[in-house]
Design a protein around this motif. Structure first.
Motif, PDB file in Angstrom:
ATOM      1  N   LEU A  44       0.830  -1.200   0.000  1.00  0.00           N
ATOM      2  CA  LEU A  44       0.000   0.000   0.000  1.00  0.00           C
ATOM      3  C   LEU A  44       0.867   1.254   0.000  1.00  0.00           C
ATOM      4  O   LEU A  44       0.614   2.205  -0.750  1.00  0.00           O
ATOM      5  N   ASN A  45       1.911   1.255   0.815  1.00  0.00           N
ATOM      6  CA  ASN A  45       2.802   2.419   0.856  1.00  0.00           C
ATOM      7  C   ASN A  45       3.531   2.616  -0.467  1.00  0.00           C
ATOM      8  O   ASN A  45       3.771   3.746  -0.895  1.00  0.00           O
ATOM      9  N   SER A  46       3.873   1.517  -1.118  1.00  0.00           N
ATOM     10  CA  SER A  46       4.503   1.610  -2.430  1.00  0.00           C
ATOM     11  C   SER A  46       3.554   2.253  -3.434  1.00  0.00           C
ATOM     12  O   SER A  46       3.952   3.072  -4.262  1.00  0.00           O
ATOM     13  N   TYR A  47       2.291   1.878  -3.339  1.00  0.00           N
ATOM     14  CA  TYR A  47       1.258   2.439  -4.225  1.00  0.00           C
ATOM     15  C   TYR A  47       1.089   3.938  -3.968  1.00  0.00           C
ATOM     16  O   TYR A  47       1.108   4.755  -4.896  1.00  0.00           O
ATOM     17  N   LEU A  48       0.952   4.317  -2.692  1.00  0.00           N
ATOM     18  CA  LEU A  48       0.775   5.722  -2.346  1.00  0.00           C
ATOM     19  C   LEU A  48       1.992   6.554  -2.725  1.00  0.00           C
ATOM     20  O   LEU A  48       1.873   7.727  -3.078  1.00  0.00           O
ATOM     21  N   GLY A  49       3.159   5.933  -2.676  1.00  0.00           N
ATOM     22  CA  GLY A  49       4.382   6.638  -3.021  1.00  0.00           C
ATOM     23  C   GLY A  49       4.464   7.041  -4.473  1.00  0.00           C
ATOM     24  O   GLY A  49       5.279   7.900  -4.847  1.00  0.00           O
ATOM     25  N   ARG A  50       3.638   6.447  -5.307  1.00  0.00           N
ATOM     26  CA  ARG A  50       3.613   6.805  -6.733  1.00  0.00           C
ATOM     27  C   ARG A  50       2.559   7.856  -7.051  1.00  0.00           C
ATOM     28  O   ARG A  50       2.464   8.334  -8.181  1.00  0.00           O
ATOM     29  N   CYS A  51       1.733   8.209  -6.056  1.00  0.00           N
ATOM     30  CA  CYS A  51       0.635   9.149  -6.262  1.00  0.00           C
ATOM     31  C   CYS A  51       1.110  10.589  -6.107  1.00  0.00           C
ATOM     32  O   CYS A  51       2.179  10.864  -5.572  1.00  0.00           O
ATOM     33  N   ILE A  52       0.283  11.530  -6.573  1.00  0.00           N
ATOM     34  CA  ILE A  52       0.552  12.956  -6.410  1.00  0.00           C
ATOM     35  C   ILE A  52      -0.320  13.485  -5.273  1.00  0.00           C
ATOM     36  O   ILE A  52      -1.518  13.200  -5.200  1.00  0.00           O
ATOM     37  N   PHE A  53       0.285  14.270  -4.398  1.00  0.00           N
ATOM     38  CA  PHE A  53      -0.423  14.947  -3.317  1.00  0.00           C
ATOM     39  C   PHE A  53      -0.264  16.454  -3.519  1.00  0.00           C
ATOM     40  O   PHE A  53       0.859  16.946  -3.673  1.00  0.00           O
ATOM     41  N   TYR A  54      -1.376  17.161  -3.513  1.00  0.00           N
ATOM     42  CA  TYR A  54      -1.352  18.624  -3.666  1.00  0.00           C
ATOM     43  C   TYR A  54      -1.823  19.263  -2.362  1.00  0.00           C
ATOM     44  O   TYR A  54      -2.836  18.843  -1.787  1.00  0.00           O
ATOM     45  N   SER A  55      -1.102  20.288  -1.914  1.00  0.00           N
ATOM     46  CA  SER A  55      -1.516  21.015  -0.716  1.00  0.00           C
ATOM     47  C   SER A  55      -1.405  22.515  -0.963  1.00  0.00           C
ATOM     48  O   SER A  55      -0.319  23.029  -1.221  1.00  0.00           O
ATOM     49  N   GLY A  56      -2.530  23.198  -0.877  1.00  0.00           N
ATOM     50  CA  GLY A  56      -2.558  24.646  -1.041  1.00  0.00           C
ATOM     51  C   GLY A  56      -3.158  25.295   0.189  1.00  0.00           C
ATOM     52  O   GLY A  56      -4.370  25.461   0.295  1.00  0.00           O
ATOM     53  N   MET A  57      -2.312  25.647   1.135  1.00  0.00           N
ATOM     54  CA  MET A  57      -2.774  26.195   2.410  1.00  0.00           C
ATOM     55  C   MET A  57      -2.068  27.509   2.744  1.00  0.00           C
ATOM     56  O   MET A  57      -0.958  27.758   2.278  1.00  0.00           O
ATOM     57  N   GLY A  58      -2.712  28.321   3.576  1.00  0.00           N
ATOM     58  CA  GLY A  58      -2.109  29.556   4.060  1.00  0.00           C
ATOM     59  C   GLY A  58      -2.890  30.807   3.716  1.00  0.00           C
ATOM     60  O   GLY A  58      -2.813  31.809   4.445  1.00  0.00           O
ATOM     61  N   SER A  59      -3.646  30.785   2.636  1.00  0.00           N
ATOM     62  CA  SER A  59      -4.372  31.992   2.215  1.00  0.00           C
ATOM     63  C   SER A  59      -5.306  32.497   3.308  1.00  0.00           C
ATOM     64  O   SER A  59      -5.312  33.692   3.644  1.00  0.00           O
ATOM     65  N   ASN A  60      -6.110  31.597   3.864  1.00  0.00           N
ATOM     66  CA  ASN A  60      -7.063  32.017   4.890  1.00  0.00           C
ATOM     67  C   ASN A  60      -6.408  32.355   6.210  1.00  0.00           C
ATOM     68  O   ASN A  60      -6.982  33.093   7.015  1.00  0.00           O
ATOM     69  N   ASP A  61      -5.209  31.840   6.432  1.00  0.00           N
ATOM     70  CA  ASP A  61      -4.496  32.191   7.655  1.00  0.00           C
ATOM     71  C   ASP A  61      -4.120  33.671   7.664  1.00  0.00           C
ATOM     72  O   ASP A  61      -3.869  34.244   8.731  1.00  0.00           O
ATOM     73  N   TYR A  62      -4.104  34.271   6.485  1.00  0.00           N
ATOM     74  CA  TYR A  62      -3.913  35.717   6.378  1.00  0.00           C
ATOM     75  C   TYR A  62      -5.249  36.424   6.162  1.00  0.00           C
ATOM     76  O   TYR A  62      -5.582  37.386   6.874  1.00  0.00           O
ATOM     77  N   LEU A  63      -6.025  35.946   5.218  1.00  0.00           N
ATOM     78  CA  LEU A  63      -7.269  36.621   4.846  1.00  0.00           C
ATOM     79  C   LEU A  63      -8.321  36.534   5.940  1.00  0.00           C
ATOM     80  O   LEU A  63      -8.986  37.532   6.258  1.00  0.00           O
ATOM     81  N   ASN A  64      -8.491  35.370   6.522  1.00  0.00           N
ATOM     82  CA  ASN A  64      -9.502  35.149   7.558  1.00  0.00           C
ATOM     83  C   ASN A  64      -8.870  34.806   8.902  1.00  0.00           C
ATOM     84  O   ASN A  64      -9.348  33.915   9.614  1.00  0.00           O
ATOM     85  N   ASN A  65      -7.813  35.538   9.210  1.00  0.00           N
ATOM     86  CA  ASN A  65      -7.179  35.407  10.522  1.00  0.00           C
ATOM     87  C   ASN A  65      -6.297  36.627  10.782  1.00  0.00           C
ATOM     88  O   ASN A  65      -6.742  37.589  11.398  1.00  0.00           O
ATOM     89  N   TYR A  66      -5.079  36.605  10.283  1.00  0.00           N
ATOM     90  CA  TYR A  66      -4.100  37.637  10.642  1.00  0.00           C
ATOM     91  C   TYR A  66      -4.555  39.055  10.292  1.00  0.00           C
ATOM     92  O   TYR A  66      -4.357  39.988  11.084  1.00  0.00           O
ATOM     93  N   PHE A  67      -5.171  39.233   9.126  1.00  0.00           N
ATOM     94  CA  PHE A  67      -5.609  40.565   8.712  1.00  0.00           C
ATOM     95  C   PHE A  67      -7.104  40.783   8.968  1.00  0.00           C
ATOM     96  O   PHE A  67      -7.762  41.526   8.256  1.00  0.00           O
TER      97      PHE A  67
END
Length: 394
Positions: free
Chosen positions: A183-206
């Motif tokens: 299973l880990n070998s299979y997952l190791g061939r997959c693509i993982f996308y992570s797009g985080m941080g926008s709301n930590d500024y837009l709907n938090n810091y500012f």
């Protein structure tokens, strides 16, 4: 770090691990017999699924993020951050699904470029063998910090999304005969996308009237705190099997219609105070990618930094060459720059969506998403150190 199963390890007779070819054959059989017939009935007549690629370049695609890539996970959550009503999805072949744009998101377009015959489904309504092709965990208003987005209501933070990945991996084990190594070998061939941080500024810091982070942290200290938490979350994804990971920079939020409508009443000037803070985070994120890719922190992992900030700035400065006539207002919305309130239910959007960079106060149009996906997929113009296509081929 490999997920282990003590029961399997203690057995005297160990089952033979499946080869990559056997895994692909098994997944293909499950996909054809259990999933594809239903999908074909839903999609046969739509323009989005014409000229289907023969085979995906990777076995699965997992997506983490916020409203920029959410495709329906927030539909049943009590929140203001929802897009399951018209005119959202007006140009999407399946209609209104919960995507925060008029058509495809960036990851929708990327999935097509990776060769997937259908769009990656939302985790909220996906179980069983469909998980083998990947799911989308993204949730509108979510951030790296758990409290980010609370001003809009419920959401699934990055920590919760990573927990959902863990549940997914548990469900996937049954299709690999309990063999965690395979299973880990299979997952190791997959693509993982992570797009985080926008709301930590837009709907938090500012948003100082709701959060204290801007008084608790300097911009530099806040970026460092975010990156520390984000690194831990990405490490947990690695522990669950992620090896090929795309991490997206935060875009120039100071230039979106929402900020243009608020910034000192000036409807055309970007808020550089916000953009400057974001650049601190992005620089740290790129350093994090370098740290991972040196091979000592997360052995076997390969990260790609997706420069969504520079790509957006380039579009602002060369809009006409990219086919955009309007870059400072939403195609749909209310108030100055169509950016003070997002699309209202059944509101009439602009006529020619292909000429607008922004769909609403916060989100790009389908045209902008597709352009960015095409550029970042096959070239290194906005990816580092390699293109997404090269990452898929590893």
């Amino acid at each position: 770090m490999v997920i282990r199963n003590s029961t399997m390890q203690n057995r005297k007779t160990r089952r033979r691990r499946l080869t990559d070819r056997e895994i692909d054959t098994m997944v293909a059989i499950i996909f054809r017999s259990c999933i594809l017939p239903v999908l074909l009935l839903l999609c046969f007549s739509t323009r989005a699924f014409s000229q289907q690629p023969r085979q995906a370049q990777v076995p699965c695609f997992f997506i983490f993020g916020d409203s920029l890539v959410d495709n329906g996970n927030n539909n049943r959550i009590l929140t203001l951050s929802r897009a399951n009503y018209r005119p959202y999805g007006i140009d999407f072949p399946l209609g209104t699904t919960g995507r925060f744009t008029n058509g495809q998101t960036y990851v929708d377009a990327l999935a097509r470029l990776l060769g997937f015959p259908t769009f990656i489904p939302p985790y909220a309504r996906t179980r069983g063998p469909a998980l083998l092709r990947g799911v989308n965990y993204a949730s509108g208003a979510s951030g790296i910090r758990d409290e980010t987005g609370d001003n809009l209501g419920g959401h699934m933070s990055m920590n919760q999304q990573v927990e959902n990945l863990g549940d997914t991996v548990l469900q996937m084990r049954r299709y690999f005969r309990g063999d965690n190594g395979t299973l880990n070998s299979y997952l190791g061939r997959c693509i993982f996308y992570s797009g985080m941080g926008s709301n930590d500024y837009l709907n938090n810091y500012f948003m100082p009237n709701f959060y204290t982070t801007s008084s608790d942290f300097t911009p530099k200290a806040y970026a460092a705190s975010l990156l520390k938490d984000y690194a831990a979350q990405l490490t947990q994804m690695y522990n669950y099997g992620a090896r090929k990971v795309i991490v997206s920079a935060v875009g120039p939020i100071g230039c979106i219609p929402y900020q243009l409508a608020r910034y000192n009443g000036n409807s055309s000037r970007c808020n550089e105070k916000i953009n400057s803070a974001i650049l601190i985070f992005n620089s740290g994120l790129k350093r994090l990618v370098n740290t991972v890719n040196n091979g000592r922190v997360l052995p076997g992992a390969k990260f790609v930094y997706l420069d969504a900030y520079t790509s957006s700035i380039d579009l602002y400065q060369n809009a006409a060459a990219s086919g955009f006539d309007v870059i400072d207002r939403g195609c749909c919305g209310v108030g100055r720059n169509n950016g003070q309130i997002t699309c209202l239910p059944f509101q009439q959007p602009c006529q020619d969506r292909t000429k607008y960079l922004f769909w609403d106060a916060f989100h790009p149009t389908e045209t902008a998403n597709i352009q960015f996906a095409r550029t970042s997929f096959s070239t290194r113009s906005y990816t580092y150190p390699i293109s997404i296509q090269q990452l898929a081929s590893l």
